[in-house]
Scaffold this motif. Structure first.
Motif, PDB file in Angstrom:
ATOM      1  N   PRO A 177       0.843  -1.196   0.000  1.00 38.12           N
ATOM      2  CA  PRO A 177       0.000   0.000   0.000  1.00 38.12           C
ATOM      3  C   PRO A 177       0.880   1.250   0.000  1.00 38.12           C
ATOM      4  CG  PRO A 177      -0.526  -1.482   1.835  1.00 38.12           C
ATOM      5  CD  PRO A 177       0.801  -1.892   1.299  1.00 38.12           C
ATOM      6  N   CYS A 178       0.502   2.237  -0.802  1.00 40.16           N
ATOM      7  CA  CYS A 178       1.306   3.455  -0.931  1.00 40.16           C
ATOM      8  C   CYS A 178       0.451   4.677  -0.601  1.00 40.16           C
ATOM      9  CB  CYS A 178       1.854   3.571  -2.354  1.00 40.16           C
ATOM     10  SG  CYS A 178       2.932   2.188  -2.828  1.00 40.16           S
ATOM     11  N   PRO A 179       1.068   5.697   0.004  1.00 37.77           N
ATOM     12  CA  PRO A 179       0.303   6.862   0.470  1.00 37.77           C
ATOM     13  C   PRO A 179      -0.444   7.590  -0.650  1.00 37.77           C
ATOM     14  CG  PRO A 179       2.517   6.860   1.405  1.00 37.77           C
ATOM     15  CD  PRO A 179       2.499   5.788   0.375  1.00 37.77           C
ATOM     16  N   ILE A 180      -1.529   8.252  -0.256  1.00 36.63           N
ATOM     17  CA  ILE A 180      -2.298   9.076  -1.178  1.00 36.63           C
ATOM     18  C   ILE A 180      -1.415  10.217  -1.682  1.00 36.63           C
ATOM     19  CG2 ILE A 180      -4.269  10.642  -1.379  1.00 36.63           C
ATOM     20  CD1 ILE A 180      -5.599   9.007   0.888  1.00 36.63           C
ATOM     21  N   VAL A 181      -1.498  10.483  -2.977  1.00 36.62           N
ATOM     22  CA  VAL A 181      -0.788  11.624  -3.568  1.00 36.62           C
ATOM     23  C   VAL A 181      -1.820  12.700  -3.880  1.00 36.62           C
ATOM     24  CG1 VAL A 181       0.663  12.413  -5.475  1.00 36.62           C
ATOM     25  CG2 VAL A 181       1.001  10.127  -4.504  1.00 36.62           C
TER      26      VAL A 181
END
Length: 300
Positions: A177-181
């Motif tokens: 999972p990758c942070p919201i941009v």
């Protein structure tokens, strides 16, 4: 960078590269970034994370079976040449760009379905959507056989559902999972943002602003319960006349279980998520804030 349309050709290419690496005495790591195209900086951030692997595979496929009959499959934004230019700029090794006939050459009689986690939030207002997502992602995992797959936390329910699928079916892939941009003004990046008029886009900033303010109030003790958080977000969003709320909810994460309304945020041991879906005109936007144990924001 090479572009492949046929699933069998992609499978052969990945096998060839793994075999070549094995002959040299090493294992090849493959990272997959599944997308529906019309790439933006949010996708680019996933591709940069995936560059930690030996081979980066980007899939671009607007998947028809995750769209409902009255949704925007036909008008979903597409720009293949722009997508390919961004992919090359980000160092992608293989772009998988199948057509519908390649992924679904005949009427499928098999689908992958995750229960419970798909019944609320976007699953409630988009029946069958997550069956389409889990089915196509399962197909991509079988075609590419990635070691790692990268997904943005903007669609946190999707991350939870796919994580459950991977665990339940013993899939040999690690979801990252990758942070919201976000844009500089806070709007979460989305391919659907192009649908917004200037006025709608301006009012849509209430989503990120309300989440940011809620986090501050939690830190200061002004919001103490799940009910307080839900009420604050609802009131703040409805202050914008063009906003039409689909849902505002506060749940456990990744279990997506409802919290008692009097549950004290600072006393909850697990992670919780405040999730939003709001329409501005015909454009439905989602956003969320994930709170780690005892109210510490991690993805917002």
């Amino acid at each position: 960078m090479i572009v492949i349309q046929e699933p069998a050709e992609l499978q052969s290419e990945i096998k060839r590269r793994r075999f070549a690496a094995a002959r040299m005495g090493r294992e090849l790591s493959v990272g997959l970034v599944p997308t529906m195209g019309y790439l933006h900086e949010g996708h680019a951030s996933l591709l940069r994370k995936a560059r930690a692997n030996d081979v980066v595979v980007l899939s671009i496929f607007v998947n028809p079976i995750q769209f409902g009959p009255n949704e925007d499959f036909e008008r979903y934004p597409r720009d293949a040449q722009r997508d390919l230019a961004l992919a090359e700029q980000e160092g992608v090794d293989i772009v998988f760009m199948p057509e519908v006939k390649h992924m679904y050459p005949q009427r499928a009689k098999t689908k992958v379905q995750v229960s419970d986690l798909t019944s609320g939030l976007c699953g409630a207002s988009r029946p069958g959507h997550f069956d389409g997502v889990t089915t196509v992602v399962s197909k991509l995992f079988h075609i590419v056989v990635p070691d790692f797959a990268y997904f943005g936390m903007k669609d946190a329910q999707q991350v939870a559902v796919l994580s459950q699928m991977v665990r339940d079916l013993n899939m040999n892939v690690t979801l990252v999972p990758c942070p919201i941009v976000r844009e500089q003004d806070g709007l979460a990046l989305s391919s659907r943002n192009v649908y917004l008029s200037d006025e709608q886009r301006e009012q849509a900033l209430v989503l990120s602003a309300s989440l940011k303010e809620a986090r501050q109030r939690i830190d200061e003790g002004g919001i103490t319960t799940a009910a307080d958080l839900k009420a604050f977000l609802t009131d703040r969003i409805l202050s914008k006349p063009l906003a039409e709320i689909d849902y505002v909810d506060v749940l456990t994460f990744p279990g997506l279980e409802a919290l008692p309304e009097n549950a004290k945020i600072q006393e909850i041991e697990g992670d919780i998520i405040a999730a939003l879906a709001v329409k501005f005109g015909s454009t439905r936007l989602i956003d969320n804030m994930l709170l780690q144990k005892k109210g510490v924001a991690i993805y917002a």
